[in-house]
Design an enzyme around this catalytic site. Sequence first.
Site, PDB file in Angstrom:
ATOM      1  N   HIS A  64     -17.876-183.756   7.859  1.00  0.00           N
ATOM      2  CA  HIS A  64     -18.999-182.216   7.472  1.00  0.00           C
ATOM      3  C   HIS A  64     -20.206-183.540   7.064  1.00  0.00           C
ATOM      4  O   HIS A  64     -20.173-184.191   6.486  1.00  0.00           O
ATOM      5  CB  HIS A  64     -18.537-181.687   6.295  1.00  0.00           C
ATOM      6  CG  HIS A  64     -17.742-180.552   6.850  1.00  0.00           C
ATOM      7  ND1 HIS A  64     -17.333-179.420   6.052  1.00  0.00           N
ATOM      8  CD2 HIS A  64     -16.920-180.605   7.818  1.00  0.00           C
ATOM      9  CE1 HIS A  64     -16.069-178.754   6.952  1.00  0.00           C
ATOM     10  NE2 HIS A  64     -16.385-179.327   8.009  1.00  0.00           N
ATOM     11  N   GLU A  66     -22.421-182.648   4.585  1.00  0.00           N
ATOM     12  CA  GLU A  66     -22.119-183.285   2.561  1.00  0.00           C
ATOM     13  C   GLU A  66     -21.690-184.002   2.917  1.00  0.00           C
ATOM     14  O   GLU A  66     -22.667-185.193   2.028  1.00  0.00           O
ATOM     15  CB  GLU A  66     -21.602-182.117   2.231  1.00  0.00           C
ATOM     16  CG  GLU A  66     -22.063-181.029   2.150  1.00  0.00           C
ATOM     17  CD  GLU A  66     -21.939-179.269   3.532  1.00  0.00           C
ATOM     18  OE1 GLU A  66     -21.857-178.081   3.180  1.00  0.00           O
ATOM     19  OE2 GLU A  66     -21.277-179.852   4.415  1.00  0.00           O
ATOM     20  N   CYS A  94     -18.356-175.731   2.421  1.00  0.00           N
ATOM     21  CA  CYS A  94     -16.916-175.291   1.940  1.00  0.00           C
ATOM     22  C   CYS A  94     -16.599-175.579   1.080  1.00  0.00           C
ATOM     23  O   CYS A  94     -16.976-176.466   0.226  1.00  0.00           O
ATOM     24  CB  CYS A  94     -16.551-175.414   3.459  1.00  0.00           C
ATOM     25  SG  CYS A  94     -16.085-178.008   3.382  1.00  0.00           S
ATOM     26  N   CYS A  97     -16.496-179.707   0.496  1.00  0.00           N
ATOM     27  CA  CYS A  97     -17.566-179.765   0.310  1.00  0.00           C
ATOM     28  C   CYS A  97     -17.771-179.859  -0.614  1.00  0.00           C
ATOM     29  O   CYS A  97     -18.621-180.538  -1.580  1.00  0.00           O
ATOM     30  CB  CYS A  97     -18.357-180.213   0.947  1.00  0.00           C
ATOM     31  SG  CYS A  97     -18.342-180.514   2.657  1.00  0.00           S
TER      32      CYS A  97
END
Length: 155
Positions: A64, A66, A94, A97
């Site tokens: 992801h 992040e 999410c 993260c």
Amino acid sequence: MSFYNFEDANPEEEDIHYMKLALEEAKKALAEDEIPIGAIVVSKNRIIGRGYNLTERFNDVTAHAEMQAFTSAAQTIGGKYLKDCTLYVTIEPCVMCAGASYWTQIGRIVYGAREEKRGFISKNANLLHPKTVLKGGVLAEECGALMKGFFAEKR
């Protein structure tokens, strides 16, 4: 690395400036047919980490935006703790993260648009480090529009 002088700017202008840069990262993801989420990590008005979704390219559900930005920032500063840093991310993180942000002890998270289905806030808002400050809604319309457009194309 990028440095921006905010002596005459207010904190809101600073957040908008950096969110626009996170949006540029999200557009890189979009260009690669990845879910368009971008993130940057800032320390003392300096970008120390950047990232965008790379889950398709790496065939890795943990890639992801992040996570990419956290890894980049840790490499830049030579340490895993980001206490005096701010994460700017175009979409609410999410659970994964948010959990990673806990371990980095990041000082602040600023996100653009909410993620009603998969965002951590709807699951459990206690995932962040107790000292992490959370701010949402910065350029929310622009950030959300990238996601909506991406998924409209897919359907």
